[in-house]
Design an enzyme around this catalytic site. Structure first.
Site, PDB file in Angstrom:
ATOM      1  N   LYS A 199       0.861  -1.187   0.000  1.00  0.00           N
ATOM      2  CA  LYS A 199       0.000   0.000   0.000  1.00  0.00           C
ATOM      3  C   LYS A 199       0.897   1.235   0.000  1.00  0.00           C
ATOM      4  O   LYS A 199       1.715   1.415   0.898  1.00  0.00           O
ATOM      5  CB  LYS A 199      -0.900  -0.014   1.230  1.00  0.00           C
ATOM      6  CG  LYS A 199      -1.778   1.225   1.316  1.00  0.00           C
ATOM      7  CD  LYS A 199      -2.798   1.100   2.430  1.00  0.00           C
ATOM      8  CE  LYS A 199      -3.584   2.377   2.587  1.00  0.00           C
ATOM      9  NZ  LYS A 199      -4.542   2.302   3.696  1.00  0.00           N
ATOM     10  N   LYS A 252      -2.201  -1.519  -3.800  1.00  0.00           N
ATOM     11  CA  LYS A 252      -3.072  -0.353  -3.732  1.00  0.00           C
ATOM     12  C   LYS A 252      -2.249   0.923  -3.767  1.00  0.00           C
ATOM     13  O   LYS A 252      -1.267   0.999  -3.036  1.00  0.00           O
ATOM     14  CB  LYS A 252      -3.849  -0.430  -2.416  1.00  0.00           C
ATOM     15  CG  LYS A 252      -4.692   0.778  -2.135  1.00  0.00           C
ATOM     16  CD  LYS A 252      -5.342   0.645  -0.800  1.00  0.00           C
ATOM     17  CE  LYS A 252      -6.078   1.919  -0.483  1.00  0.00           C
ATOM     18  NZ  LYS A 252      -6.633   1.906   0.844  1.00  0.00           N
TER      19      LYS A 252
END
Ligand code: PBG
Length: 328
Positions: A199, A252
């Site tokens: 992330k 992400k």
């Protein structure tokens, strides 16, 4: 006459022919639909920075979830916006917290819908960071290890409320291991972990932070979320999460990280999710509003690219709007 043995255009001549040789098809089963639950009686309030997305009351959320299942989608990812925030994010693991209530209501309304919960403190802390903040005179840092038991506790409370899968998104070192042992210690050995493994510290979360009122009050997230410049490091993060017991891994955001998705696909034989985040959604919405591009086409192209890059599962705010364009 030109003699061309190879003419790639031959297989592009008609719609059915193109469909026959298409390599990537978006199916309903690929989609995870994010939803926001908020306390209070107001049924639905549109989120200004995420047009077409709403904060739902618990009752309304349950009805939406039922409709999502009826439309054939397999899963939702729930976020909670609590009415009270404090330094430790206490309401993240409260038995009657917003997310715990939301999970119960959704499971009652749609028992066979897979409910995934976001496990992080940032929506619940008054400072907006994903971990506990340790103040030290004028400076501060994130107390990684003191955060871990709180994440374990939060995950157990979600599972106790009925969550089928928990998804740690805070990028604390050791969070998957802490959550795995907390779940196992509570007899929940069958609850899978979808880890937000790679992330990035991304500007594309902007609209979500408005939606979740979770912008950090001071500093930023770059001591825990990844530097957008790094891809080798993403492989190390994913490998660590798998060692710690992650069942599904995630990259992400998605669109600016297609190379990371591709590398993860080639390297790891586990289900791979991609989060098409709020900023990726809102920029298409905004351009479409200005008449600069066709919204549905743009969304389909982007999501197809994310799947083509290697993602098995797509978390996207576009899911419902594209429902009629998806395969079974
Ligand atoms: C953290 C979390 C964030 C998102 C999902 N989980 C925000 C952040 O890290 O600041 C972003 C999702 C999106 O932008 O759509 N709990």
């Amino acid at each position: 006459m030109t003699l061309l043995r190879r003419r790639p255009r031959r297989l592009r001549a008609s719609l059915p022919l193109r469909a026959m040789v298409r390599e990537t098809v978006l199916n309903r089963d690929d989609f995870i639909v994010p939803l926001f639950a908020r306390a209070g009686r107001e049924e639905a309030r549109e989120i200004p920075s995420l047009p077409g997305q709403y904060h739902y009351s618990v009752g309304r959320l349950a009805r939406e979830a039922k409709a999502i299942r009826a439309a054939g989608f397999p899963a939702v990812l729930l976020f909670g916006i609590p009415s009270r925030k404090d330094a430790r994010g206490t309401s993240a693991w409260a038995a009657s917290g917003i997310i715990q209530q939301a999970v119960k209501a959704v499971k009652d309304a749609a028992p066979d819908l897979t409910v995934i919960t976001d496990v992080c403190l940032c929506e619940y802390t008054d400072h907006g960071h994903c971990g506990l903040v340790r103040k030290n005179g004028k400076t501060w840092d994130i107390d990684n290890d003191a955060t871990l038991p709180l994440l374990g506790r939060t995950a157990v409370s979600h599972a106790a409320a009925g969550a089928d899968v928990v998804a740690p998104s805070g990028m604390m070192d050791g969070s998957v291991a802490a959550i795995r042992s907390a779940l196992d210690g509570d007899g929940r050995t069958a609850t899978p972990i979808l880890a937000y493994s790679a992330k990035y510290a991304s500007v594309f979360y902007g609209p979500f932070r408005d939606a979740a009122q979770s912008s950090p009050r001071f500093g930023d997230r770059s001591t825990y979320q990844m530097d957008p410049a790094n891809a080798d490091e993403a492989m190390r993060e994913i490998a660590l999460d798998l060692e710690e017991g992650a069942d599904v891994i995630m990259v992400k955001p998605a669109l600016a990280y297609l190379d990371v998705l591709r590398r993860a696909r080639e390297r790891f034989d586990v289900p791979l999710a991609a989060y098409n985040v709020s900023g990726e959604y809102s920029m298409i919405k905004a351009a479409a509003e200005k008449g600069w591009l066709n919204e549905r086409q743009a969304a389909l192209e982007v999501l197809t690219a994310i799947k083509r890059a290697g993602a098995d599962l797509l978390v996207t705010y576009f899911a419902r709007e594209l429902s009629d364009r998806l395969g079974p």
